[in-house]
Design a protein around this motif. Structure first.
Motif, PDB file in Angstrom:
ATOM      1  N   ALA A   1       3.574   4.477   0.095  1.00 36.37           N
ATOM      2  CA  ALA A   1       4.768   3.679   0.348  1.00 36.37           C
ATOM      3  C   ALA A   1       5.238   3.041  -0.950  1.00 36.37           C
ATOM      4  CB  ALA A   1       4.481   2.595   1.394  1.00 36.37           C
ATOM      5  N   PHE A   2       6.397   2.407  -0.869  1.00 40.66           N
ATOM      6  CA  PHE A   2       6.994   1.723  -2.005  1.00 40.66           C
ATOM      7  C   PHE A   2       7.278   0.273  -1.605  1.00 40.66           C
ATOM      8  CE2 PHE A   2       7.953   6.167  -2.130  1.00 40.66           C
ATOM      9  CZ  PHE A   2       7.755   6.530  -3.451  1.00 40.66           C
ATOM     10  N   TYR A   3       7.179  -0.623  -2.581  1.00 41.26           N
ATOM     11  CA  TYR A   3       7.399  -2.039  -2.315  1.00 41.26           C
ATOM     12  C   TYR A   3       8.208  -2.642  -3.450  1.00 41.26           C
ATOM     13  CZ  TYR A   3       3.469  -1.235   0.851  1.00 41.26           C
ATOM     14  OH  TYR A   3       2.654  -0.727   1.829  1.00 41.26           O
ATOM     15  N   THR A   4       9.040  -3.593  -3.096  1.00 44.21           N
ATOM     16  CA  THR A   4       9.743  -4.356  -4.119  1.00 44.21           C
ATOM     17  C   THR A   4       9.920  -5.785  -3.637  1.00 44.21           C
ATOM     18  OG1 THR A   4      11.719  -4.465  -5.522  1.00 44.21           O
ATOM     19  CG2 THR A   4      12.043  -3.761  -3.270  1.00 44.21           C
ATOM     20  N   ALA A   5       9.927  -6.706  -4.583  1.00 40.16           N
ATOM     21  CA  ALA A   5      10.258  -8.100  -4.304  1.00 40.16           C
ATOM     22  C   ALA A   5      11.573  -8.396  -5.013  1.00 40.16           C
ATOM     23  CB  ALA A   5       9.160  -9.030  -4.800  1.00 40.16           C
ATOM     24  N   SER A   6      12.519  -8.946  -4.281  1.00 44.44           N
ATOM     25  CA  SER A   6      13.845  -9.207  -4.828  1.00 44.44           C
ATOM     26  C   SER A   6      14.380 -10.496  -4.239  1.00 44.44           C
ATOM     27  CB  SER A   6      14.812  -8.063  -4.487  1.00 44.44           C
ATOM     28  OG  SER A   6      14.364  -6.821  -4.946  1.00 44.44           O
ATOM     29  N   ALA A   7      15.344 -11.066  -4.946  1.00 45.26           N
ATOM     30  CA  ALA A   7      16.143 -12.131  -4.347  1.00 45.26           C
ATOM     31  C   ALA A   7      17.210 -11.444  -3.504  1.00 45.26           C
ATOM     32  CB  ALA A   7      16.782 -12.984  -5.429  1.00 45.26           C
ATOM     33  N   ASP A   8      17.277 -11.764  -2.215  1.00 42.58           N
ATOM     34  CA  ASP A   8      18.235 -11.081  -1.356  1.00 42.58           C
ATOM     35  C   ASP A   8      19.651 -11.593  -1.612  1.00 42.58           C
ATOM     36  OD1 ASP A   8      18.530 -13.500   0.009  1.00 42.58           O
ATOM     37  OD2 ASP A   8      17.494 -12.822   1.816  1.00 42.58           O
TER      38      ASP A   8
ATOM     39  N   GLY B   1      11.569   3.451 -10.797  1.00 43.20           N
ATOM     40  CA  GLY B   1      12.028   2.217 -11.423  1.00 43.20           C
ATOM     41  C   GLY B   1      13.187   1.622 -10.656  1.00 43.20           C
ATOM     42  N   ILE B   2      13.556   0.432 -11.045  1.00 40.82           N
ATOM     43  CA  ILE B   2      14.674  -0.264 -10.420  1.00 40.82           C
ATOM     44  C   ILE B   2      15.467  -0.962 -11.509  1.00 40.82           C
ATOM     45  CG2 ILE B   2      13.303  -2.352  -9.945  1.00 40.82           C
ATOM     46  CD1 ILE B   2      14.869  -2.608  -7.291  1.00 40.82           C
ATOM     47  N   ASP B   3      16.795  -0.943 -11.382  1.00 47.58           N
ATOM     48  CA  ASP B   3      17.621  -1.582 -12.397  1.00 47.58           C
ATOM     49  C   ASP B   3      18.020  -2.983 -11.959  1.00 47.58           C
ATOM     50  OD1 ASP B   3      19.915  -1.398 -10.728  1.00 47.58           O
ATOM     51  OD2 ASP B   3      20.538   0.501 -11.630  1.00 47.58           O
ATOM     52  N   ALA B   4      18.724  -3.694 -12.827  1.00 45.48           N
ATOM     53  CA  ALA B   4      19.042  -5.095 -12.567  1.00 45.48           C
ATOM     54  C   ALA B   4      19.941  -5.277 -11.351  1.00 45.48           C
ATOM     55  CB  ALA B   4      19.692  -5.713 -13.803  1.00 45.48           C
ATOM     56  N   GLY B   5      20.676  -4.246 -10.979  1.00 46.05           N
ATOM     57  CA  GLY B   5      21.547  -4.324  -9.819  1.00 46.05           C
ATOM     58  C   GLY B   5      20.880  -3.961  -8.518  1.00 46.05           C
TER      59      GLY B   5
ATOM     60  N   GLY C   1      17.215   4.623  -3.024  1.00 51.13           N
ATOM     61  CA  GLY C   1      17.820   3.542  -2.256  1.00 51.13           C
ATOM     62  C   GLY C   1      18.340   2.421  -3.136  1.00 51.13           C
ATOM     63  N   ARG C   2      18.966   1.445  -2.509  1.00 50.75           N
ATOM     64  CA  ARG C   2      19.495   0.286  -3.226  1.00 50.75           C
ATOM     65  C   ARG C   2      19.166  -0.969  -2.445  1.00 50.75           C
ATOM     66  NH1 ARG C   2      23.346  -1.322  -6.949  1.00 50.75           N
ATOM     67  NH2 ARG C   2      23.968   0.814  -7.438  1.00 50.75           N
ATOM     68  N   LEU C   3      18.848  -2.046  -3.182  1.00 49.81           N
ATOM     69  CA  LEU C   3      18.596  -3.344  -2.570  1.00 49.81           C
ATOM     70  C   LEU C   3      19.554  -4.368  -3.145  1.00 49.81           C
ATOM     71  CD1 LEU C   3      15.327  -2.136  -3.211  1.00 49.81           C
ATOM     72  CD2 LEU C   3      15.187  -3.662  -1.267  1.00 49.81           C
ATOM     73  N   ALA C   4      19.914  -5.332  -2.331  1.00 50.72           N
ATOM     74  CA  ALA C   4      20.801  -6.398  -2.792  1.00 50.72           C
ATOM     75  C   ALA C   4      20.007  -7.433  -3.555  1.00 50.72           C
ATOM     76  CB  ALA C   4      21.504  -7.049  -1.600  1.00 50.72           C
TER      77      ALA C   4
END
Length: 274
Positions: A243-250, A209-213, A228-231
């Motif tokens: 593999a793992f994938y995520t879509a985020s606002a950078d 899972g991924i949190d709001a941050g 890991g962490r994404l901005a």
């Protein structure tokens, strides 16, 4: 998956000369087992990213529909929900698409059930059971034939995932924390863990899972561990066996799709520079 609130037709419809808005905002991700392509469901239609061709990105089909709920059910077989594009509205499609299906890799879509009634902002399938969360009612619903639905409960949720080894075991992220069900979403109890907004459960990779941050978490015994962490704000998350994938606002607020071999190290594979 992460559930977001979006809807209504956009000006671009593929026929009226409107500019193609591109990937813009992502609602769902999936891998098509037919060829391993990453399928990207967005506010303005479906796209594919072919990592075998250097990450080539292409729009799938002519529809610019707002594909809110999305899951890959098999090779070239997708289930979705959302709202029609302008061309669809003009052709008489209802504002709420209910459950829709594509059996040709997203080139075309056909209605299956609940047209004009449900707006699924999340879909997940395990064995014969398909779950959907309807944003119009808050109902977590289930079906085994894609046509007759049972509302299991009414819940306020951000994202959910289903145990691939037990279709009755459901975990969701809510505004008040993690919740779990062992009876197919009929009743819920609090669960220990981080405040997740998107979850993905894969038979080989396990629960993630991924949190709001933007912090990525791996679930399991004895508990959740940070990876890991994404901005930026996460839009969608997908764990697969490879593999793992995520879509985020950078950090600049631009939609970016990242890939990772292990959930720790992430690299951008697409950035929507317009």
């Amino acid at each position: 998956m992460l559930l977001t609130d979006d809807g209504g037709p956009d000006g671009a419809d593929g026929t009226a000369g409107g500019a193609d808005p591109g990937i813009a905002h992502v609602h769902g991700l999936g891998i098509d087992p037919a060829d391993g392509a990453l399928m990207v469901a967005t506010h303005s239609g479906l796209f594919r990213i072919d990592e075998g061709r250097g990450g080539a990105v292409s729009r799938v089909g002519d529809s610019f529909q707002d594909t809110m709920g999305f899951t890959v059910a098999g090779p070239n077989h997708y289930l979705g929900s959302g709202h029609p594009d302008l061309a669809g509205f003009e052709a008489g499609q209802p504002g709420l698409l209910g459950l829709i299906e594509s059996t040709d890799g997203g080139e075309t879509w056909q209605p299956l059930s609940l047209a004009g009634e449900a707006d699924f902002h999340g879909l997940a399938v395990v064995d014969e059971t398909l779950y959907g969360w309807d944003s119009t009612s808050g109902g977590l619903m289930a079906t085994t034939d894609h046509r007759s639905w049972e509302t299991r409960s009414t819940v306020d949720l951000l994202g959910f995932a289903v145990d691939p080894s037990d279709a009755d075991h459901v975990l969701l992220g809510s505004p008040t924390g993690l919740m779990k069900s062992t009876d197919g979403g009929r009743t819920w109890t609090s669960a220990e863990g981080p405040d997740l907004v998107s979850l993905s459960w894969n038979a080989d990779a396990g629960l993630w899972g991924i949190d709001a941050g933007g912090q990525v978490w791996q679930g399991g015994e004895p508990g959740w561990e940070p990876a890991g962490r994404l901005a930026g704000e996460p839009h969608a998350f997908l764990a697969t066996s490879d593999a793992f994938y995520t879509a985020s606002a950078d950090a600049d607020g631009i939609t970016t799709i990242y890939g990772s071999p292990d959930g720790e190290k992430w690299e951008p594979i697409f950035r929507d520079d317009g």
